[in-house]
Design a protein around this motif. Structure first.
Motif, PDB file in Angstrom:
ATOM      1  N   ASP A 189       0.821  -1.002  -0.007  1.00  0.00           N
ATOM      2  CA  ASP A 189       0.049   0.175  -0.013  1.00  0.00           C
ATOM      3  C   ASP A 189       0.955   1.354  -0.104  1.00  0.00           C
ATOM      4  N   ARG A 190       1.924   1.235   0.570  1.00  0.00           N
ATOM      5  CA  ARG A 190       2.944   2.443   0.922  1.00  0.00           C
ATOM      6  C   ARG A 190       3.741   2.491  -0.429  1.00  0.00           C
ATOM      7  N   GLY A 191       3.906   1.413  -1.228  1.00  0.00           N
ATOM      8  CA  GLY A 191       4.562   1.669  -2.601  1.00  0.00           C
ATOM      9  C   GLY A 191       6.202   0.922  -2.362  1.00  0.00           C
ATOM     10  N   TRP A 192       6.288   0.459  -0.954  1.00  0.00           N
ATOM     11  CA  TRP A 192       7.676  -0.128  -0.683  1.00  0.00           C
ATOM     12  C   TRP A 192       7.994  -1.132  -1.466  1.00  0.00           C
ATOM     13  N   ILE A 193       7.123  -2.100  -1.761  1.00  0.00           N
ATOM     14  CA  ILE A 193       7.291  -3.262  -2.634  1.00  0.00           C
ATOM     15  C   ILE A 193       6.224  -3.406  -3.429  1.00  0.00           C
ATOM     16  N   THR A 194       6.267  -4.110  -4.442  1.00  0.00           N
ATOM     17  CA  THR A 194       5.052  -4.472  -5.222  1.00  0.00           C
ATOM     18  C   THR A 194       4.458  -5.636  -4.960  1.00  0.00           C
ATOM     19  N   GLN A 195       3.332  -5.902  -5.499  1.00  0.00           N
ATOM     20  CA  GLN A 195       2.476  -7.309  -4.977  1.00  0.00           C
ATOM     21  C   GLN A 195       3.425  -8.530  -5.600  1.00  0.00           C
ATOM     22  N   GLY A 196       3.429  -9.314  -4.584  1.00  0.00           N
ATOM     23  CA  GLY A 196       4.192 -10.463  -5.159  1.00  0.00           C
ATOM     24  C   GLY A 196       5.655 -10.483  -4.554  1.00  0.00           C
ATOM     25  N   GLU A 197       6.343  -9.267  -4.616  1.00  0.00           N
ATOM     26  CA  GLU A 197       7.540  -9.157  -4.078  1.00  0.00           C
ATOM     27  C   GLU A 197       7.778  -9.712  -2.588  1.00  0.00           C
ATOM     28  N   PRO A 198       8.773 -10.430  -2.407  1.00  0.00           N
ATOM     29  CA  PRO A 198       9.231 -10.807  -1.069  1.00  0.00           C
ATOM     30  C   PRO A 198       9.138  -9.496  -0.021  1.00  0.00           C
ATOM     31  N   PHE A 199       8.593  -9.538   1.125  1.00  0.00           N
ATOM     32  CA  PHE A 199       8.819  -8.692   2.198  1.00  0.00           C
ATOM     33  C   PHE A 199      10.316  -8.842   2.973  1.00  0.00           C
ATOM     34  N   ASP A 200      10.937  -7.515   2.885  1.00  0.00           N
ATOM     35  CA  ASP A 200      12.242  -7.768   3.276  1.00  0.00           C
ATOM     36  C   ASP A 200      12.555  -6.307   4.034  1.00  0.00           C
ATOM     37  N   SER A 201      12.144  -6.495   5.299  1.00  0.00           N
ATOM     38  CA  SER A 201      12.172  -5.072   5.997  1.00  0.00           C
ATOM     39  C   SER A 201      13.428  -4.358   6.117  1.00  0.00           C
ATOM     40  N   GLU A 202      14.534  -5.174   6.083  1.00  0.00           N
ATOM     41  CA  GLU A 202      15.819  -4.529   5.892  1.00  0.00           C
ATOM     42  C   GLU A 202      16.207  -3.784   4.667  1.00  0.00           C
ATOM     43  N   ARG A 203      15.668  -4.313   3.472  1.00  0.00           N
ATOM     44  CA  ARG A 203      15.811  -3.738   2.194  1.00  0.00           C
ATOM     45  C   ARG A 203      14.760  -2.465   2.141  1.00  0.00           C
ATOM     46  N   ILE A 204      13.598  -2.710   2.708  1.00  0.00           N
ATOM     47  CA  ILE A 204      12.691  -1.570   2.578  1.00  0.00           C
ATOM     48  C   ILE A 204      13.288  -0.262   3.502  1.00  0.00           C
ATOM     49  N   ALA A 205      13.865  -0.543   4.702  1.00  0.00           N
ATOM     50  CA  ALA A 205      14.414   0.463   5.614  1.00  0.00           C
ATOM     51  C   ALA A 205      15.657   1.276   4.757  1.00  0.00           C
ATOM     52  N   ALA A 206      16.600   0.413   4.210  1.00  0.00           N
ATOM     53  CA  ALA A 206      17.787   0.734   3.498  1.00  0.00           C
ATOM     54  C   ALA A 206      17.254   1.663   2.255  1.00  0.00           C
TER      55      ALA A 206
END
Length: 166
Positions: A46-63
């Protein structure tokens, strides 16, 4: 005095960070950029941090978010807080709001700069952190409701009010 900017990388949050950085420079105050990441892939989509189906990786998002924040305000300090979405009675947004308010108290924020289209509205969407954060009376709130836009002086219709009649 600390200026706190909840930052999700959005256009409005970026504008809020720009304004906080300017205020920090003028007032010689510390600027703290705060990103709160719930362990919720749908929230990240929803925030555009990842796309639908992309793996959730909080470290990568934070970076990625830290890189964006550093481009706007390199002098600001950056914090990432992670919150759990396991609480059955709270949404990810509720948990983000709680964390922003907790960090605001911890850093003794004097002003929180929020990029939100609806902070202070009578009716606010459930997915917005703007209104609940703005309702805390322990700090002042600077709300950025519009993205930065260049204004052409020719388009200003009320020029007479800005002219000294004497």
């Amino acid at each position: 005095m600390t200026l706190l900017v909840p930052f999700d990388g959005s256009e409005l949050a970026t504008n809020a960070l720009e304004k906080a950085s300017t205020f920090g420079d003028l007032l010689d105050e510390d600027v703290v950029v705060l990103t709160v990441i719930p362990d919720d892939a749908d929230y990240a989509v929803d925030r555009g941090w990842i796309t639908q189906g992309e793996p959730f990786d909080s470290e990568r998002i934070a970076a990625g978010i830290q890189t964006r924040a550093s481009e706007v305000a390199p002098e600001a300090s950056f914090r990432v807080e992670r919150v759990s979405s396991d609480e059955p009675t709270a949404t990810a947004t509720t948990n983000v709001v709680r964390e922003i308010r907790r960090i605001a108290a911890e850093v003794e924020a004097s002003v929180v700069f929020i990029g939100s289209e609806n902070a202070g509205s009578v009716i606010a969407p459930q997915s917005s952190v703007g209104s609940p954060v703005a309702n805390d009376h322990r700090y002042d709130v600077y709300v950025v409701r519009h993205p930065t836009a260049e204004v052409d002086p020719e388009e200003i219709s009320d020029v007479d009010s800005t002219t000294d009649p004497f």
